[in-house]
Write a protein that holds these residues in place. Structure first.
Motif, PDB file in Angstrom:
ATOM      1  N   PHE A   1      17.092 -10.523  30.855  1.00 29.64           N
ATOM      2  CA  PHE A   1      17.457 -10.645  29.332  1.00 29.64           C
ATOM      3  C   PHE A   1      16.654 -11.817  28.674  1.00 29.64           C
ATOM      4  O   PHE A   1      16.195 -12.544  29.174  1.00 29.64           O
ATOM      5  CB  PHE A   1      18.948 -10.954  29.140  1.00 29.64           C
ATOM      6  N   TRP A  56      20.059 -10.722  21.673  1.00 31.05           N
ATOM      7  CA  TRP A  56      19.527 -10.829  22.983  1.00 31.05           C
ATOM      8  C   TRP A  56      19.258  -9.318  23.309  1.00 31.05           C
ATOM      9  O   TRP A  56      20.094  -8.572  22.882  1.00 31.05           O
ATOM     10  CB  TRP A  56      20.208 -11.423  23.964  1.00 31.05           C
ATOM     11  N   ILE A  66      26.231  -9.412  26.175  1.00 30.23           N
ATOM     12  CA  ILE A  66      25.638  -9.838  24.852  1.00 30.23           C
ATOM     13  C   ILE A  66      26.214  -9.319  23.634  1.00 30.23           C
ATOM     14  O   ILE A  66      26.416 -10.176  22.430  1.00 30.23           O
ATOM     15  CB  ILE A  66      24.080  -9.496  24.939  1.00 30.23           C
ATOM     16  N   ALA A 110      27.580 -16.718  27.866  1.00 27.83           N
ATOM     17  CA  ALA A 110      27.521 -16.128  26.584  1.00 27.83           C
ATOM     18  C   ALA A 110      28.373 -16.584  25.663  1.00 27.83           C
ATOM     19  O   ALA A 110      28.040 -16.909  24.431  1.00 27.83           O
ATOM     20  CB  ALA A 110      27.500 -14.632  26.756  1.00 27.83           C
TER      21      ALA A 110
END
Ligand code: PMP
Length: 451
Positions: A379, A368, A361, A444
């Motif tokens: 998450f 997040w 992240i 991501a």
């Protein structure tokens, strides 16, 4: 739609195509199932996944699942907790295989049941137990007992809670007012007549709701786990226990999900003192079974209200509850699977998983955050943790949740189809976590700057 929304939509289209191309057998089964089941599934929650048609399971063992097209998945959903100690643990396979040949259900108690109750008592510190078929039933029957022994009609739950399909708990706060949970079908009673609802971590609202002295019990998870994860503020549980005692209200702690914390759930790990504790889902290795435990004081009040009432239809219990097979598997799970050593491994792996998520992240600049309760990790699409169910509900991003879910499925990883929930089991390996983190990193990266 803004640019980020268009990016998410474009990614989702590509993932839907990829899934459809990769799963022709599931597709055929889905078409066939649509003729037999309304909505194409035997339980409508099976449509909650982000897939355009259901992924059909062929088999599962430990933390691995194989689908009808032969793809292998690392399973972090684990039946949304039902298989949190791994699919078909060996001791359960042995016990079920043996017991199924020796009688499944006779409406008579077995010695295994006593051993299971003794194991529950020493694990959770509550002396008395009853057995149900589901966690839903455990909660439903505890509400009935709490009302019966207090003579009060009202209950209190926290906004955003879920305790199974217990209608009394299907109440939400909207603009500070209690209303039926949207989606509740066929309920003709106004549930808000008998259910109060306040925000988690709001001690003042809790106190005001208990003050009239008409609340039989508060039913809560130690941390809310069904609306993302909402952790209790420092001192919240002490205040909850203090206020419930002061107002003669019983405290019911639902450990069905928070059993991920450790061998005695959050209750044992944090020294909670509930009057009732409820639990289900994984405790018999996926064989249907729920339990509720209670104090000696509660047991004595139960005897008191039962005196003079005709024996029989109490409104509690179902025919298959506490059957010989369920009692055998419950015993085996408690004695051989849900061990201190198993928990030590699961929690260490979950920590590793959580740290890996946080690193990915951060690497991709996403705002997040990650939460963890023992072997349970999630998450969330906000930078800071939620303090209550209202905040958590407002932060939901269904389109993003669905995209992440499908992106991971297409790369051989299952996480729960709601609020990005993952469990590490005693069968989960470091390699499986590395595989997940690799897939998550790709997701991501695709979302960086757009989520
Ligand atoms: N309690 C909690 C906290 C739950 O999350 C659930 C289900 N998600 C239940 C009870 C009910 O479990 P079941 O559906 O197996 O009855």
């Amino acid at each position: 739609m803004n640019h980020a929304g268009k990016v998410i939509e474009g990614l989702m289209r590509a993932e839907l195509d990829r899934y459809t191309a990769a799963n022709p057998v599931s597709r055929r089964l889905a078409d066939r199932a649509a003729e037999a089941f309304p909505g194409g599934v035997p339980l409508h929650w099976m449509r909650d996944w982000a897939t355009p048609f259901p992924l059909f399971m062929a088999e599962a063992k430990g933390a691995e699942l194989v689908d009808a097209d032969g793809h292998r998945y690392t399973d972090f959903c684990l039946g949304d907790t039902g298989s949190m100690f791994g699919h078909s643990p060996e001791p359960v396979v042995r016990a079920v295989t043996d017991q199924i040949a020796r009688g499944v259900t006779a409406m008579l108690p077995t010695e295994d049941g006593i051993a299971a109750a003794e194991a529950l008592a020493s694990r959770f510190g509550l002396p008395f137990w009853q057995v149900t078929t589901t966690a839903t039933d455990a909660n439903r029957f505890v509400l009935r007992w709490a009302r019966a022994i207090t003579g009060r009609s009202r209950i209190l739950v926290f906004n955003g809670c879920y305790h199974g399909t217990v209608d009394d708990t299907f109440v939400r706060l909207v603009d500070g007012r209690p209303v039926h949970r949207p989606g509740l079908l066929g309920q003709v009673i106004d549930l808000t007549d008998h259910t109060r609802v306040v925000e988690f971590n709001d001690v003042a609202a809790l106190e005001a709701a208990l003050a009239p002295g008409d609340v039989a019990c508060v039913l809560t998870e130690p941390a809310l786990t069904n609306i993302g994860m909402v952790l209790p503020d420092e001192g919240f549980h002490a205040a909850l226990r203090h206020l419930t005692r002061r107002h003669g209200t019983l405290l019911v702690i639902d450990e069905t999900h928070s059993i991920s914390t450790g061998p005695g759930g959050w209750t044992r790990a944090h020294g909670l003192e509930p009057d009732f504790l409820t639990l289900g889902k994984p405790i018999a290795g996926g064989i249907p079974c729920g339990v509720y435990g209670f104090t000696a004081a509660v047991e004595s009040r139960m005897r008191h209200v039962q005196a003079g009432v005709p024996h029989g239809h109490s409104g509690m219990g179902t025919t298959l509850s506490a059957n010989a097979l369920a009692m055998r598997t419950l015993r085996v799970m408690l004695e051989e699977v849900m061990t201190d050593a198993a928990y030590a491994g699961m929690v260490a792996l979950a920590r590793h998983l959580a740290r890996g998520l946080e690193a990915a992240i951060a690497r991709h600049g996403l705002a997040w955050h990650v939460t963890q309760i023992g072997a349970r990790v999630e998450f969330h699409f906000t930078p800071a943790p939620y303090r209550n169910g209202g905040e958590a509900a407002a932060a939901m991003r269904p389109e993003l949740e669905q995209l992440v879910n499908l992106f991971l499925i297409n790369r051989g990883v299952l996480i729960a189809p709601f609020h990005n929930m993952m469990l590490t089991s005693p069968a989960t390996t470091e390699e499986q976590i590395a595989r997940f983190l690799h897939a998550f990193d790709a997701c991501a990266a695709a979302l960086a700057g757009h989520a």
